[in-house]
Motif scaffolding. Structure first.
Motif, mmCIF file in Angstrom:
data_model
loop_
_atom_site.group_PDB
_atom_site.id
_atom_site.type_symbol
_atom_site.label_atom_id
_atom_site.label_comp_id
_atom_site.label_asym_id
_atom_site.label_seq_id
_atom_site.Cartn_x
_atom_site.Cartn_y
_atom_site.Cartn_z
ATOM 1 N N ARG A 194 0.845 -1.197 0.000
ATOM 2 C CA ARG A 194 0.000 0.000 0.000
ATOM 3 C C ARG A 194 0.878 1.244 0.000
ATOM 4 N N LEU A 195 0.344 2.338 -0.570
ATOM 5 C CA LEU A 195 1.044 3.618 -0.622
ATOM 6 C C LEU A 195 0.180 4.696 0.032
ATOM 7 N N ILE A 196 0.781 5.449 0.952
ATOM 8 C CA ILE A 196 0.113 6.577 1.590
ATOM 9 C C ILE A 196 0.902 7.840 1.263
ATOM 10 N N ILE A 197 0.211 8.853 0.729
ATOM 11 C CA ILE A 197 0.833 10.143 0.436
ATOM 12 C C ILE A 197 0.231 11.180 1.375
ATOM 13 N N VAL A 198 1.071 11.774 2.201
ATOM 14 C CA VAL A 198 0.626 12.727 3.212
ATOM 15 C C VAL A 198 1.002 14.135 2.777
ATOM 16 N N GLY A 199 0.019 15.014 2.706
ATOM 17 C CA GLY A 199 0.299 16.398 2.337
ATOM 18 C C GLY A 199 -0.853 16.990 1.559
ATOM 19 N N TYR A 258 -5.238 0.829 -3.680
ATOM 20 C CA TYR A 258 -3.893 0.677 -3.122
ATOM 21 C C TYR A 258 -3.272 1.962 -2.581
ATOM 22 N N VAL A 259 -3.822 3.122 -2.980
ATOM 23 C CA VAL A 259 -3.196 4.411 -2.646
ATOM 24 C C VAL A 259 -4.179 5.282 -1.879
ATOM 25 N N LYS A 260 -3.670 5.974 -0.864
ATOM 26 C CA LYS A 260 -4.481 6.924 -0.101
ATOM 27 C C LYS A 260 -3.786 8.273 -0.056
ATOM 28 N N LEU A 261 -4.526 9.334 -0.447
ATOM 29 C CA LEU A 261 -4.050 10.703 -0.274
ATOM 30 C C LEU A 261 -4.559 11.185 1.076
ATOM 31 N N GLU A 262 -3.658 11.329 2.022
ATOM 32 C CA GLU A 262 -4.048 11.531 3.410
ATOM 33 C C GLU A 262 -4.343 12.987 3.757
ATOM 34 N N GLY A 263 -3.755 13.957 3.035
ATOM 35 C CA GLY A 263 -3.928 15.351 3.414
ATOM 36 C C GLY A 263 -2.976 15.735 4.536
#
Length: 358
Positions: free
Chosen positions: A203-208, A228-233
């Motif tokens: 899994r990929l998490i992008i924070v920002g 598979y991907v989450k844009l976390e903010g």
């Protein structure tokens, strides 16, 4: 205690934790923040913030009322705006450059670019966050003896080292940074598409947060990566620490934009290393000064989707390598990127510059 004008026109964007860490740890002088816009005060609480007036005369009047002994301009654009204030008050001025404020490409049509040579002539001292950026400053005409390389530090008490499980399934890759073109997240998404073919439990998490969110969301859909991907903010400091602790690999594939915008040394990488995460990044800006290839992490050329995917998969396949790199990474940030140590260097610069202003 002597007062300094700590000038940041916006106090303080969420990506500038490094400035806050310096500000709150300064104790040999009294910094007064001068800003035109206040923001994120819950995230960066500071009691002494004043309005940065418009007009040179008004700024000079305020500085004299406050008995300011030194100007610290955060980012080159603030230094350029304060040149006339510095000339007329004869106050020493330190200008800190950080990345976007010193582009690789010059434009004669750009007023800021045309004014930089004068700033380098009249400014007393300049700090940069990497030796890579020091060379850029020299290329722009700044005298080398005026430049101090001062790595921005992080608060190591907020980022605890964690010895992670040696697993190859359900591996979490995390990326942290403003959603800006120079962070290279579009290349990370394309690389991760190759990764999930081989490792579908990853899994990929992008924070920002940032202007690229819409385009990244579209790309996630186009690549069929919603599962598979989450844009976390944007997240809080405590949430960030927890998310880093739950991840297995950190990735930030920074790139140089067409305008010449580059990174210094991203604090997000330092924070990840502090928790023991191995790093996959690019041969970009000052990043190789923090991450030595095959030591604290793996580095690839900018925009190289294929190599980025290969390096991520190599670390998925080799958990013992991940752990070893994570241990080396923690040791490096403890030695060279501890905010409590770095701020003492800044105070030494203040002291030196104010030597004739007692």
């Amino acid at each position: 205690m002597k007062k300094i004008a700590f000038v940041r026109t916006r106090y303080l964007p969420p990506s500038e934790t490094f400035i806050y860490e310096e500000l709150k740890n300064i104790n040999t002088v009294k910094p007064i923040v001068f800003s035109r816009k206040k923001m994120n005060l819950d995230r960066f609480p500071y009691s002494d913030i004043r309005k940065l007036s418009h007009g040179t005369n008004n700024i000079i009047k305020r500085f004299r009322q406050e008995k300011i002994k030194l100007i610290h301009a955060r980012f080159g654009n603030a230094g350029v705006r304060l040149m006339e204030v510095k000339r007329r008050t004869r106050l020493p001025m330190l200008t800190s450059f950080h990345g976007f404020d010193l582009p690789v490409k010059r434009s004669r049509k750009n007023l800021y670019h045309r004014k930089l040579p004068r700033l380098f002539r009249i400014g007393d001292r300049f700090t940069v966050p990497s030796f890579h950026m020091r060379q850029k400053l020299i290329n722009w005409g700044c005298p080398p003896n005026k430049i101090n390389v001062m790595y921005s530090g992080i608060d190591l008490k907020k980022f605890t080292y964690l010895k992670r499980d040696l697993k190859t399934e359900n591996v979490v890759i995390i990326a942290v940074g403003r959603l800006h073109k120079k962070k290279g997240f579009r290349y990370l998404l394309k690389a991760f598409k190759q990764v999930v073919v081989q490792y579908p439990t990853s899994r990929l998490i992008i924070v920002g947060e940032g202007a690229e969110r819409g385009k990244l969301t579209e790309l996630i859909s186009a690549l069929n990566l919603k599962k598979y991907v989450k844009l976390e903010g944007i997240v809080t400091h405590s949430q960030m620490s927890a998310m880093l602790s739950q991840a297995d690999i950190f990735c930030l594939p920074s790139v140089t934009t067409k305008e010449g915008n580059q990174e210094g040394i991203p604090n997000a990488i330092k924070e990840a290393m502090a928790t023991g995460l191995p790093v996959v990044s690019t041969l970009h800006g000052g990043i190789p000064e923090l991450v030595a290839d095959e030591s604290e992490g793996l580095l690839v050329p900018e925009k190289s989707v294929k190599l980025l995917a290969e390096k991520i998969m190599y670390l998925i396949e080799n958990p013992s390598v991940r752990r070893e790199m994570g241990q080396k990474g923690r040791a490096k940030v403890e030695n060279s990127f501890d905010s409590s140590k770095q701020v003492r260097m800044l105070e030494d610069i203040y002291k030196e510059l104010m030597g004739d202003n007692k």
